[in-house]
Design a protein around this motif. Structure first.
Motif, mmCIF file in Angstrom:
data_model
loop_
_atom_site.group_PDB
_atom_site.id
_atom_site.type_symbol
_atom_site.label_atom_id
_atom_site.label_comp_id
_atom_site.label_asym_id
_atom_site.label_seq_id
_atom_site.Cartn_x
_atom_site.Cartn_y
_atom_site.Cartn_z
ATOM 1 N N GLN A 69 0.829 -1.202 -0.160
ATOM 2 C CA GLN A 69 0.036 -0.016 -0.173
ATOM 3 C C GLN A 69 0.926 1.318 -0.035
ATOM 4 O OE1 GLN A 69 -2.608 -0.615 3.195
ATOM 5 N NE2 GLN A 69 -4.366 -1.080 2.253
ATOM 6 N N VAL A 70 1.865 1.197 0.757
ATOM 7 C CA VAL A 70 2.834 2.383 0.746
ATOM 8 C C VAL A 70 3.368 2.450 -0.475
ATOM 9 C CG1 VAL A 70 5.001 3.261 1.704
ATOM 10 C CG2 VAL A 70 3.152 2.324 3.406
ATOM 11 N N ALA A 71 3.915 1.372 -1.260
ATOM 12 C CA ALA A 71 4.554 1.698 -2.827
ATOM 13 C C ALA A 71 3.507 2.116 -3.486
ATOM 14 C CB ALA A 71 5.187 0.298 -2.837
ATOM 15 N N GLU A 72 2.235 1.825 -3.510
ATOM 16 C CA GLU A 72 1.380 2.317 -4.478
ATOM 17 C C GLU A 72 0.990 3.573 -4.266
ATOM 18 O OE1 GLU A 72 -1.990 -0.074 -4.007
ATOM 19 O OE2 GLU A 72 -1.279 -1.995 -4.856
ATOM 20 N N ALA A 73 1.037 3.991 -2.940
ATOM 21 C CA ALA A 73 0.669 5.607 -2.597
ATOM 22 C C ALA A 73 1.591 6.366 -2.994
ATOM 23 C CB ALA A 73 0.282 5.651 -1.108
ATOM 24 N N GLU A 74 3.135 5.854 -2.771
ATOM 25 C CA GLU A 74 4.183 6.738 -3.360
ATOM 26 C C GLU A 74 4.537 6.997 -4.784
ATOM 27 O OE1 GLU A 74 7.400 4.440 -1.406
ATOM 28 O OE2 GLU A 74 7.342 5.740 0.554
ATOM 29 N N ALA A 75 3.606 5.793 -5.468
ATOM 30 C CA ALA A 75 3.693 5.709 -6.993
ATOM 31 C C ALA A 75 2.745 6.891 -7.582
ATOM 32 C CB ALA A 75 3.492 4.445 -7.370
ATOM 33 N N VAL A 76 1.741 6.725 -6.892
ATOM 34 C CA VAL A 76 0.760 8.089 -7.179
ATOM 35 C C VAL A 76 1.296 9.282 -6.757
ATOM 36 C CG1 VAL A 76 -1.615 8.685 -6.609
ATOM 37 C CG2 VAL A 76 -1.420 6.357 -6.957
ATOM 38 N N LEU A 77 1.747 9.522 -5.740
ATOM 39 C CA LEU A 77 2.426 10.787 -5.412
ATOM 40 C C LEU A 77 3.660 11.213 -6.210
ATOM 41 C CD1 LEU A 77 2.706 13.244 -3.482
ATOM 42 C CD2 LEU A 77 4.115 11.675 -2.184
ATOM 43 N N GLN A 78 4.423 10.259 -6.888
ATOM 44 C CA GLN A 78 5.510 10.683 -7.660
ATOM 45 C C GLN A 78 4.757 11.196 -9.011
ATOM 46 O OE1 GLN A 78 8.061 7.187 -7.445
ATOM 47 N NE2 GLN A 78 8.610 7.797 -5.568
ATOM 48 N N GLY A 79 3.727 10.373 -9.519
ATOM 49 C CA GLY A 79 3.109 10.460 -10.681
ATOM 50 C C GLY A 79 2.569 11.741 -10.940
ATOM 51 N N LEU A 80 2.011 12.478 -9.663
ATOM 52 C CA LEU A 80 1.402 13.564 -9.897
ATOM 53 C C LEU A 80 2.263 14.851 -9.763
ATOM 54 C CD1 LEU A 80 -1.367 13.301 -6.963
ATOM 55 C CD2 LEU A 80 -1.886 13.380 -9.175
ATOM 56 N N GLY A 81 3.717 14.582 -9.525
ATOM 57 C CA GLY A 81 4.628 15.751 -9.625
ATOM 58 C C GLY A 81 4.904 16.304 -10.852
ATOM 59 N N PRO A 82 5.116 15.436 -12.042
ATOM 60 C CA PRO A 82 5.306 15.890 -13.362
ATOM 61 C C PRO A 82 4.122 16.414 -13.851
ATOM 62 C CG PRO A 82 6.560 13.688 -12.897
ATOM 63 C CD PRO A 82 5.527 13.839 -11.788
ATOM 64 N N GLN A 83 2.977 15.800 -13.484
ATOM 65 C CA GLN A 83 1.705 16.626 -14.020
ATOM 66 C C GLN A 83 1.355 18.014 -13.705
ATOM 67 O OE1 GLN A 83 -1.720 14.174 -13.735
ATOM 68 N NE2 GLN A 83 -0.664 12.345 -13.574
ATOM 69 N N LEU A 84 1.773 18.253 -12.360
ATOM 70 C CA LEU A 84 1.689 19.751 -11.731
ATOM 71 C C LEU A 84 2.702 20.578 -12.274
ATOM 72 C CD1 LEU A 84 0.050 21.112 -9.694
ATOM 73 C CD2 LEU A 84 1.834 20.338 -7.894
ATOM 74 N N GLU A 85 3.890 19.903 -12.445
ATOM 75 C CA GLU A 85 4.997 20.881 -13.112
ATOM 76 C C GLU A 85 4.587 21.438 -14.540
ATOM 77 O OE1 GLU A 85 8.586 19.006 -12.947
ATOM 78 O OE2 GLU A 85 8.535 18.852 -10.717
ATOM 79 N N ALA A 86 3.904 20.255 -15.261
ATOM 80 C CA ALA A 86 3.634 20.583 -16.804
ATOM 81 C C ALA A 86 2.487 21.547 -16.730
ATOM 82 C CB ALA A 86 3.264 19.441 -17.505
ATOM 83 N N ALA A 87 1.546 21.533 -16.027
ATOM 84 C CA ALA A 87 0.349 22.615 -15.865
ATOM 85 C C ALA A 87 0.886 23.977 -15.221
ATOM 86 C CB ALA A 87 -0.559 21.966 -14.902
ATOM 87 N N ARG A 88 1.838 24.084 -14.399
ATOM 88 C CA ARG A 88 2.357 25.198 -14.097
ATOM 89 C C ARG A 88 3.001 25.925 -15.155
ATOM 90 N NH1 ARG A 88 4.242 23.013 -8.110
ATOM 91 N NH2 ARG A 88 2.265 23.417 -6.974
ATOM 92 N N ALA A 89 4.021 25.202 -15.780
ATOM 93 C CA ALA A 89 4.689 25.527 -17.225
ATOM 94 C C ALA A 89 3.959 26.246 -18.075
ATOM 95 C CB ALA A 89 5.478 24.555 -17.595
ATOM 96 N N GLN A 90 2.590 25.341 -18.421
ATOM 97 C CA GLN A 90 1.465 25.734 -19.311
ATOM 98 C C GLN A 90 1.158 27.024 -18.980
ATOM 99 O OE1 GLN A 90 -1.027 22.740 -20.365
ATOM 100 N NE2 GLN A 90 -2.002 23.972 -22.051
ATOM 101 N N LEU A 91 0.668 26.927 -17.616
ATOM 102 C CA LEU A 91 0.020 28.299 -17.179
ATOM 103 C C LEU A 91 0.981 29.784 -17.428
ATOM 104 C CD1 LEU A 91 -2.314 29.765 -15.600
ATOM 105 C CD2 LEU A 91 -1.015 29.152 -13.493
ATOM 106 N N GLU A 92 2.252 29.455 -17.087
ATOM 107 C CA GLU A 92 3.001 30.567 -17.277
ATOM 108 C C GLU A 92 3.262 30.868 -18.655
ATOM 109 O OE1 GLU A 92 7.743 31.487 -16.181
ATOM 110 O OE2 GLU A 92 7.037 29.509 -15.523
ATOM 111 N N ALA A 93 3.228 29.813 -19.486
ATOM 112 C CA ALA A 93 3.264 30.327 -21.051
ATOM 113 C C ALA A 93 2.002 31.260 -21.475
ATOM 114 C CB ALA A 93 3.390 28.905 -21.918
ATOM 115 N N GLU A 94 1.043 30.610 -20.981
ATOM 116 C CA GLU A 94 -0.536 30.877 -21.443
ATOM 117 C C GLU A 94 -0.287 32.467 -20.789
ATOM 118 O OE1 GLU A 94 -3.079 30.471 -23.407
ATOM 119 O OE2 GLU A 94 -2.401 28.538 -23.683
#
Length: 393
Positions: free
Chosen positions: A99-124
């Motif tokens: 369960q800890v490994a699955e939750a950590e994987a979800v957390l690690q996957g959210l990081g790049p998505q958040l960075e991409a959305a912030r970069a797109q927001l800055e570009a817009e």
């Protein structure tokens, strides 16, 4: 003539008299020495307790199973010394680790998505600023063309009016008048086109700005959702790690395992099952009980004391040296509680809770004559008190 020969009986009598005189002076000297000691020599006065014992102030920590699980490792040994944080029992935790490994994987996957959305927001946001500048320039250009078209239209209007007058007077031909009217219509059409272009430039900038602001709002919403998901995932990881850590049972403090249960590898524990108790070390104190009439007002903190332990001969092991640290202000069960700190422990005496003995506290220094006078005074007060009542001290 020798005197011994003439008066032998007289000399023998004198010799016997000197011996009796010397023996008569011996009691007088002894009495004088005793009198000096009785009236001048200071003596320490002790107040003896009714009972006393050693008390070992210890904290006892009961260890129960925090969760349900199967035992995979145990280090429980009765009377074994342990340190705070030392692992005592480990429970199975494969499911929790997944369960800890699955939750950590979800957390690690959210990081790049958040960075991409912030970069797109800055570009817009940068594009919106640039678009605003371009929109302002386009409107200004359309306004300048409209102004130029209006100027041309006014000039064409003036020429058409002048040509019409001349045509009516017959100065110019009808063809010239037709060309003037055609030029006027052309310039009016150009002016209308410039006006429409200005309106289009204004509307186009507004529409583009609105669309870009809409995309910015959507991006901010996406970022907020991702941040919320990241917070939830981080909290989930922390909770699962805490659950994982709860399956490792540790010693709560330094001490000795005073009691252990029959926990074996492979045993199934339920939540709340007792596992062991840790007895933490503490300071040793002497707790003594005194008679109120002889201790209240006389026994005070800071006075020196000594203790004889029952079962340990004081001639062989010596006495325990102590100091009074606290005296109870109220009488309980007819006695006054006095606590003493242990200053020195003779070798060979174990520090065991509950060892009994007697305590003597230094309460005064006085000569034997003063002690006798005090005793006589107390007896006199008692004798003069009414029957059934004790005299006030």
């Amino acid at each position: 003539m020798k005197v011994e020969g003439i008066f032998p009986r007289t000399l023998r009598a004198l010799a016997r008299g000197r011996g009796r005189w010397a023996f008569g002076l011996l009691p007088v000297g002894l009495f004088a020495l005793w009198g000096g000691w009785f009236t001048l020599a200071p003596t320490t006065v002790y107040e003896r307790s009714v009972q006393a014992r050693l008390e070992l102030h210890r904290e006892v920590y009961a260890i129960d199973s925090p969760v349900e699980g199967r035992v995979v490792k145990t280090q429980l040994e009765l009377h074994r010394s342990v340190h705070a944080g030392e692992v005592l029992v480990e429970l199975s935790r494969e499911h929790e680790e997944r369960q800890v490994a699955e939750a950590e994987a979800v957390l690690q996957g959210l990081g790049p998505q958040l960075e991409a959305a912030r970069a797109q927001l800055e570009a817009e946001q940068s594009a919106l600023v640039e678009q605003k500048g371009q929109g302002v320039a386009g409107v200004q250009e359309a306004r300048a063309r409209l102004s130029e078209a209006e100027t041309v239209s006014r000039r064409a209007q003036e020429e058409a009016t002048s040509t019409e007058r001349l045509w009516k007077r017959g100065v110019v031909s009808e063809m010239e008048w037709g060309r003037a009217r055609a030029e006027l219509e052309r310039t009016l059409a150009a002016e209308q086109a410039s006006r429409a272009a200005l309106a289009s430039a204004r509307l186009g900038g507004t529409v583009q700005s609105t669309e870009r602001r809409t995309r910015l709002a959507a991006l901010r919403g996406e970022i907020a959702r991702l941040e919320a998901d990241e917070s939830v995932a981080r909290a989930s990881v922390a909770r699962l790690r805490e659950e994982l850590e709860r399956r490792i049972i540790r010693a709560p403090a330094d001490g000795v395992l005073g009691e252990t249960s029959s926990v074996r590898v492979g045993a199934q524990l339920r939540e709340g099952d007792p596992i062991a108790t840790v007895v933490a070390g503490g300071s040793v104190r002497i707790v003594a009980q005194f008679i109120p009439a002889s201790s209240l007002g006389r026994v005070r903190a800071g006075q020196r004391a000594r203790m004889r332990l029952e079962g340990f001969s004081w001639t062989e092991f010596g006495m325990l040296k102590a100091t009074v640290v606290a005296v109870a202000s109220e009488v309980r069960d007819g006695l006054v509680r006095v606590e003493l700190s242990l200053d020195e422990l003779p070798l060979g005496i174990p520090l065991e809770h509950g060892l009994p003995g007697m305590v003597d506290i230094e309460v005064d220094r006085a000569t034997p004559s003063q002690l006798v006078l005090r005793t006589l005074g107390r007896e006199a007060r008692r004798g003069g008190a009414p029957e059934g009542r004790e005299p006030k001290s």
